[in-house]
Design a protein around this motif. Structure first.
Motif, mmCIF file in Angstrom:
data_model
loop_
_atom_site.group_PDB
_atom_site.id
_atom_site.type_symbol
_atom_site.label_atom_id
_atom_site.label_comp_id
_atom_site.label_asym_id
_atom_site.label_seq_id
_atom_site.Cartn_x
_atom_site.Cartn_y
_atom_site.Cartn_z
ATOM 1 N N ALA A 90 0.934 -1.136 -0.048
ATOM 2 C CA ALA A 90 0.055 0.300 0.092
ATOM 3 C C ALA A 90 1.302 1.183 0.115
ATOM 4 C CB ALA A 90 -1.050 0.459 1.092
ATOM 5 N N MET A 91 1.721 1.086 1.176
ATOM 6 C CA MET A 91 3.272 2.388 0.775
ATOM 7 C C MET A 91 3.928 2.689 -0.735
ATOM 8 S SD MET A 91 6.188 2.530 3.824
ATOM 9 C CE MET A 91 4.679 2.220 5.424
ATOM 10 N N ALA A 92 3.881 1.478 -0.915
ATOM 11 C CA ALA A 92 4.875 2.020 -2.758
ATOM 12 C C ALA A 92 3.526 2.618 -3.701
ATOM 13 C CB ALA A 92 4.934 0.494 -2.828
ATOM 14 N N ILE A 93 1.963 1.654 -3.426
ATOM 15 C CA ILE A 93 1.438 1.915 -4.240
ATOM 16 C C ILE A 93 1.238 4.051 -4.471
ATOM 17 C CG2 ILE A 93 -1.637 1.735 -5.397
ATOM 18 C CD1 ILE A 93 0.437 -0.489 -6.260
ATOM 19 N N VAL A 94 1.127 4.060 -2.777
ATOM 20 C CA VAL A 94 0.678 5.676 -2.330
ATOM 21 C C VAL A 94 1.733 6.995 -3.273
ATOM 22 C CG1 VAL A 94 0.476 7.098 -0.686
ATOM 23 C CG2 VAL A 94 -0.423 5.536 -0.797
ATOM 24 N N MET A 95 3.067 5.708 -2.615
ATOM 25 C CA MET A 95 4.589 6.622 -3.834
ATOM 26 C C MET A 95 4.155 6.906 -4.797
ATOM 27 S SD MET A 95 8.242 5.884 -3.544
ATOM 28 C CE MET A 95 8.742 4.278 -4.456
ATOM 29 N N LEU A 96 3.545 5.629 -5.491
ATOM 30 C CA LEU A 96 4.156 5.411 -7.454
ATOM 31 C C LEU A 96 2.855 6.347 -7.801
ATOM 32 C CD1 LEU A 96 4.057 4.289 -9.749
ATOM 33 C CD2 LEU A 96 1.996 2.855 -9.406
ATOM 34 N N ILE A 97 1.832 6.618 -7.068
ATOM 35 C CA ILE A 97 0.798 7.357 -7.817
ATOM 36 C C ILE A 97 1.028 8.667 -7.004
ATOM 37 C CG2 ILE A 97 -1.573 8.422 -6.795
ATOM 38 C CD1 ILE A 97 -2.277 6.111 -5.742
ATOM 39 N N ILE A 98 1.959 9.695 -5.937
ATOM 40 C CA ILE A 98 1.983 10.557 -5.715
ATOM 41 C C ILE A 98 3.467 11.213 -7.069
ATOM 42 C CG2 ILE A 98 4.135 11.870 -4.157
ATOM 43 C CD1 ILE A 98 2.974 10.152 -2.077
ATOM 44 N N VAL A 99 3.850 10.423 -7.346
ATOM 45 C CA VAL A 99 5.364 10.656 -8.197
ATOM 46 C C VAL A 99 4.926 10.863 -9.234
ATOM 47 C CG1 VAL A 99 7.477 9.495 -9.222
ATOM 48 C CG2 VAL A 99 7.322 8.749 -6.816
ATOM 49 N N ALA A 100 3.363 10.126 -9.859
ATOM 50 C CA ALA A 100 2.900 9.924 -11.418
ATOM 51 C C ALA A 100 2.232 11.433 -11.459
ATOM 52 C CB ALA A 100 1.631 9.142 -11.664
ATOM 53 N N ILE A 101 1.629 11.802 -10.834
ATOM 54 C CA ILE A 101 1.282 12.486 -10.042
ATOM 55 C C ILE A 101 2.338 14.326 -10.515
ATOM 56 C CG2 ILE A 101 -0.838 14.664 -8.862
ATOM 57 C CD1 ILE A 101 -2.110 12.018 -7.983
ATOM 58 N N ALA A 102 3.398 14.167 -9.227
ATOM 59 C CA ALA A 102 3.800 15.293 -9.558
ATOM 60 C C ALA A 102 4.929 15.054 -11.184
ATOM 61 C CB ALA A 102 5.096 15.215 -8.710
ATOM 62 N N SER A 103 5.137 14.141 -11.873
ATOM 63 C CA SER A 103 5.772 14.147 -12.857
ATOM 64 C C SER A 103 4.574 14.900 -14.203
ATOM 65 C CB SER A 103 6.043 12.211 -13.345
ATOM 66 O OG SER A 103 6.799 12.804 -12.363
ATOM 67 N N ALA A 104 3.449 14.052 -13.883
ATOM 68 C CA ALA A 104 2.712 14.852 -15.056
ATOM 69 C C ALA A 104 2.100 16.403 -14.745
ATOM 70 C CB ALA A 104 0.997 14.383 -14.716
ATOM 71 N N VAL A 105 1.997 16.860 -13.613
ATOM 72 C CA VAL A 105 1.687 18.184 -13.273
ATOM 73 C C VAL A 105 3.016 19.089 -13.268
ATOM 74 C CG1 VAL A 105 1.740 20.013 -11.857
ATOM 75 C CG2 VAL A 105 -0.172 17.949 -11.686
ATOM 76 N N ALA A 106 3.942 18.646 -13.496
ATOM 77 C CA ALA A 106 5.739 19.406 -13.395
ATOM 78 C C ALA A 106 6.039 18.790 -15.118
ATOM 79 C CB ALA A 106 6.302 18.493 -13.357
ATOM 80 N N LEU A 107 5.683 17.811 -16.193
ATOM 81 C CA LEU A 107 5.705 17.961 -17.540
ATOM 82 C C LEU A 107 4.623 18.992 -18.297
ATOM 83 C CD1 LEU A 107 6.916 16.222 -19.287
ATOM 84 C CD2 LEU A 107 5.748 14.863 -19.006
#
Length: 313
Positions: A286-303
Motif C-alpha cells: 500500500a505504501m509503494a502504491i501511494v508513492m507510485l501515485i504521488i510520483v505519477a501526479i507530481a511528474s504529470a503536473v511538472a511535465l
C-alpha cells in the motif's frame, strides 16, 4: 474557320470509388514481429508487478503471520494516520526539492562554463559526468568516510580553526541535507550533460545578432539562452524528481534512516523496511502504491507546466 474541340463531359455527382479494405493479418504479423517483444517485457516487468502490489495492498499479507485475508482499503486508511509514514513523506518531499533544485542550478552554471571548445573542456565534461556512472553504494561509502566525525572534511575544518565541526551525518539537523547534497553531487553531471546538449543546439547566429544589436551577456542569456533551454530543463526536472522520490541506496548505506528515528527515512526506505524487516508486505505494498501515485501526479503536473512553457516559446 475555327474548329471546335470536343471536351469530355464533366461527371458530377459520380459515386466515390470504393476502396478495398487493407488486410489485417499483415499488420498484426508486423506488430507481433517488432512490437510484441517490447510490450511483453513491459507487461511482465512493469505492469504485472504493479498489479500484484495492488492486490497485496488490499490484504494483510504476511508470509510468516496469520492467514492472508482481504482487508479492502484498510491499509490505505492506516497510512494517513501513521506518523512514521507521514514523517517519511515529509522527508521525501524535502529530499526531492533539494535534488531537483541544486543539480539544476549548479548544472546550468557548470554547463555555461564548459560550453567551449578545447581538450581541457572535454576532459572536464568527463570528470563531471563520472559520478553519474558510479555505483550509488560506492558513492555513499566514500562520502560516509569523508563526512564522518573524524573524516577529512571535519579535519580540514579543525585545521581552519573550527573547534566543533558539525556532525554532518550524526546530527539530525544536518543529516538529511547532507544526504541531499551527496545525491545532488552524484546527479550533477547528468544535468550538466543535458544542458550542454541544449546549449550546443542553439544557433550561434542568434547570439551574434543580439550582440550586434547591443545586448550584453546577461541580456543574451535571459532572452535567448534560457528560453531555448526549456526542453533541457524539462528533462532534468522530471529525472531529478523521480530520482529524489525513489531514493533508497544512499539512505540505506549512509544513515540507515537515522540518526534518531526516521530522520532520513524516505518512503522507499520505509517500504523495504516494512516489507522485508517487519514482514508486513500488504502494508508495504500500500505504501509503494501511494508513492507510485504521488510520483505519477507530481511528474504529470511538472511535465504539463514545463511543456506548456516550451510551447509558449
Amino acid at each position: 474557320m475555327a474548329v471546335e474541340v470536343a471536351r469530355p463531359p464533366t461527371r458530377t455527382g459520380s459515386p466515390a470509388i470504393a476502396r478495398r479494405p487493407r488486410p489485417v493479418w499483415p499488420r498484426v504479423r508486423h506488430f507481433l514481429s517488432f512490437g510484441a517483444p517490447g510490450v511483453l517485457v513491459y507487461v511482465c516487468f512493469v505492469l504485472a508487478p504493479i498489479a500484484v502490489s495492488v492486490g497485496y495492498s488490499l490484504t494483510n499479507y504476511n508470509p510468516f503471520g496469520p492467514k492472508t485475508r482481504f482487508v479492502g482499503l484498510s491499509n490505505y486508511k492506516d497510512l494517513f494516520t501513521d506518523s512514521e509514514f507521514l514523517t517519511s513523506l515529509k522527508v521525501t518531499t524535502i529530499l526531492t526539492l533539494i535534488v531537483v533544485i541544486v543539480p539544476n542550478v549548479l548544472g546550468l552554471g557548470v554547463a555555461l562554463l564548459l560550453d567551449r571548445r578545447g581538450r581541457l573542456y572535454v576532459a572536464l565534461r568527463s570528470v563531471f559526468f563520472t559520478p553519474v556512472v558510479l555505483s550509488s553504494v560506492v558513492v555513499s561509502i566514500v562520502w560516509t568516510r569523508l563526512l564522518a566525525d573524524d573524516g577529512l572534511v571535519d579535519q580540514a575544518l579543525r585545521g581552519m580553526g573550527v573547534a566543533h565541526p558539525p556532525g554532518w551525518l550524526s546530527d539530525p539537523s544536518y543529516a538529511l541535507y547532507s544526504v541531499g547534497a551527496i545525491l545532488s553531487w552524484q546527479m550533477l553531471g547528468f544535468c550538466v550533460v543535458v544542458y550542454l546538449a541544449g546549449l550546443q543546439g542553439i544557433p550561434q547566429e542568434l547570439h551574434e545578432a543580439a550582440e550586434i544589436d547591443g545586448a550584453g551577456p546577461i541580456e543574451r542569456f535571459r532572452k535567448i539562452t534560457w528560453p531555448l533551454l526549456a526542453p533541457a530543463l524539462t528533462i532534468n526536472t522530471i529525472v531529478m524528481l523521480i530520482t529524489g522520490f525513489k531514493a533508497f541506496d544512499h539512505i540505506q548505506v549512509i544513515t540507515n534512516g537515522g540518526p534518531g528515528t526516521g530522520t532520513t527515512a524516505t518512503i522507499a526506505f520505509n517500504v523495504l523496511q516494512t516489507g522485508f524487516n517487519a514482514n508486513r508486505q500488504g502494508y508495504a505494498s500500500a505504501m509503494a502504491i501511494v508513492m507510485l501515485i504521488i510520483v505519477a501526479i507530481a511528474s504529470a503536473v511538472a511535465l504539463r507546466i514545463l511543456q506548456k512553457r516550451e510551447v509558449s516559446l
